[in-house]
Scaffold this active site. Structure first.
Site, mmCIF file in Angstrom:
data_model
loop_
_atom_site.group_PDB
_atom_site.id
_atom_site.type_symbol
_atom_site.label_atom_id
_atom_site.label_comp_id
_atom_site.label_asym_id
_atom_site.label_seq_id
_atom_site.Cartn_x
_atom_site.Cartn_y
_atom_site.Cartn_z
ATOM 1 N N ARG A 1 1.000 -1.157 -0.074
ATOM 2 C CA ARG A 1 0.132 -0.095 0.192
ATOM 3 C C ARG A 1 0.849 1.287 0.048
ATOM 4 O O ARG A 1 0.568 2.124 -0.796
ATOM 5 C CB ARG A 1 -0.986 -0.038 1.243
ATOM 6 C CG ARG A 1 -1.867 1.074 1.467
ATOM 7 C CD ARG A 1 -2.740 1.014 2.627
ATOM 8 N NE ARG A 1 -3.313 1.972 3.451
ATOM 9 C CZ ARG A 1 -4.273 2.679 2.921
ATOM 10 N NH1 ARG A 1 -4.832 2.493 1.813
ATOM 11 N NH2 ARG A 1 -4.614 3.834 3.734
ATOM 12 N N HIS B 1 -7.510 8.189 3.691
ATOM 13 C CA HIS B 1 -6.920 8.744 5.054
ATOM 14 C C HIS B 1 -7.926 9.701 6.020
ATOM 15 O O HIS B 1 -8.639 10.381 4.931
ATOM 16 C CB HIS B 1 -5.649 9.441 4.900
ATOM 17 C CG HIS B 1 -4.280 8.689 4.536
ATOM 18 N ND1 HIS B 1 -3.188 9.045 4.178
ATOM 19 C CD2 HIS B 1 -4.187 7.255 4.697
ATOM 20 C CE1 HIS B 1 -2.458 7.929 3.987
ATOM 21 N NE2 HIS B 1 -3.068 6.904 4.389
#
Length: 360
Positions: free
Chosen positions: A311, A333
């Site tokens: 990732r 996020h």
């Protein structure tokens, strides 16, 4: 609700009755806002603290449920300091600074609720004195420090394609004399390459990969609908795009998914496995995917590579071609502060840029 969240909710419901009544009240208060996975970590942190209190004689309880509010109210700063020392210096199960910080944050959340939000029948706070208000929990994950630790431990540039190619073909040579490993490899290599390529071309978390269903995939639009971390609306899935590079691996795997793994029609999972001794395929587990990546990574010469670093590998590559806000949205996020890791990881572009000169 995702597969992992369902499992964690069951564990949470199983553990909650062993907690004091005020912890149950706190967990129920937080349930609409936090995932079962997060709340389960809270419970584990409270088990650690309450168990330590009992052993140290700071409570007369014989189990967690008997812990009293007055015993929390009369804790001293010295007790919290000793608990911190216990976590960092005990012989077995020593905790990292990040873990200690998290455990203390869990306690701060509970104590804050008991002293500032919850009330008794006379409208007084359940906890009159909050010792944890004196405890400063320092933020441990500074983006620049995290970036420094990742240097050399992720895939960069051509390595992203090379790693997928290695899983498809190169690994065979390294296990040519191991018949059992070779059989497993030939059975799963297209699936394993598909999972790896998907992460490297979308930045999905391993939990998001595990929870993907066939219906979540729109191959024509290069789109997936993902249950994202922190989203408590279980009916909503976030649309996440993947790069064209992953499309071939996905198409190849889909052609094999049903027949090779004997996957029953009722199995909705996108990625399946057929465990030894079982006749049909079922949803892959988080642990299986993690072990799979580590196996290939070690043989590829990148022993530090994990699913999460795949990732990071995607995010670093993506950030080089996009801004911090697009990167934040793609990765899911909560804030750009976390995404700043990739700004530090790509500092080399700044050093290269300053050396470039154009003729005027």
């Amino acid at each position: 609700m995702s597969v992992q969240k369902i499992a964690d909710r069951l564990k949470l419901d199983e553990k909650l009755p062993s907690m004091p009544w005020f912890v149950e009240q706190f967990i129920n208060y937080k349930l609409p806002d936090l995932s079962p996975s997060t709340l389960l970590e809270y419970i584990r942190d409270y088990e650690s603290f309450f168990g330590w209190m009992i052993v140290e004689g700071l409570s007369t309880a014989t189990d967690y449920k008997q812990i009293q509010l007055l015993e929390l109210e009369t804790l001293r700063m010295e007790d919290i300091t000793n608990y911190r020392l216990h976590l960092t210096t005990r012989t077995e199960g020593t905790n990292t600074r990040v873990t200690v910080s998290r455990k203390l944050s869990s306690l701060r959340s509970l104590f804050h609720y008991l002293s500032q939000i919850a009330e008794d029948d006379d409208f007084y706070p359940l906890l009159r004195r909050n010792i944890m208000a004196k405890v400063e929990v320092k933020r441990m994950h500074k983006p620049k420090d995290t970036a420094a630790k990742l240097k050399g431990k992720i895939l960069e540039d051509e390595e992203l394609l090379e790693f997928v190619g290695y899983i498809l073909e190169g690994y065979r040579e390294d296990i040519a004399t191991n018949k059992q490993a070779l059989y497993s490899y030939e059975l799963n290599r297209e699936r394993d390459a598909c999972i790896t390529s998907l992460i490297l071309n979308s930045g999905l978390r391993v939990s998001e990969v595990v929870n993907l269903n066939l219906i979540d995939l729109d191959l024509n639009q290069k789109l997936m609908y993902v249950s994202r971390k922190g989203n408590n609306d279980e009916t909503f899935k976030t649309p996440i795009y993947f790069r064209e590079q992953a499309k071939d691996e996905i198409q190849t795997y889909l052609q094999l998914r049903e027949t090779r793994y004997r996957t029953p029609k009722k199995e909705t999972a996108l990625f399946v496995a057929r465990p030894n001794g079982q006749s049909s395929g079922k949803r892959m587990t988080k642990r299986a995917i993690q072990a799979m990546i580590m196996k290939y990574a070690k043989s590829f010469g990148k022993p530090y590579l994990t699913v999460h670093k795949l990732r990071h590998s995607f995010a670093t590559d993506y950030y080089l071609q996009n801004d911090i806000y697009k990167t934040k949205e793609q990765l899911g996020h909560a804030s750009t502060e976390t995404t700043e890791i990739y700004a530090h990881l790509t500092d080399k572009t700044m050093s290269e840029a300053i050396e470039k000169r154009t003729d005027l």
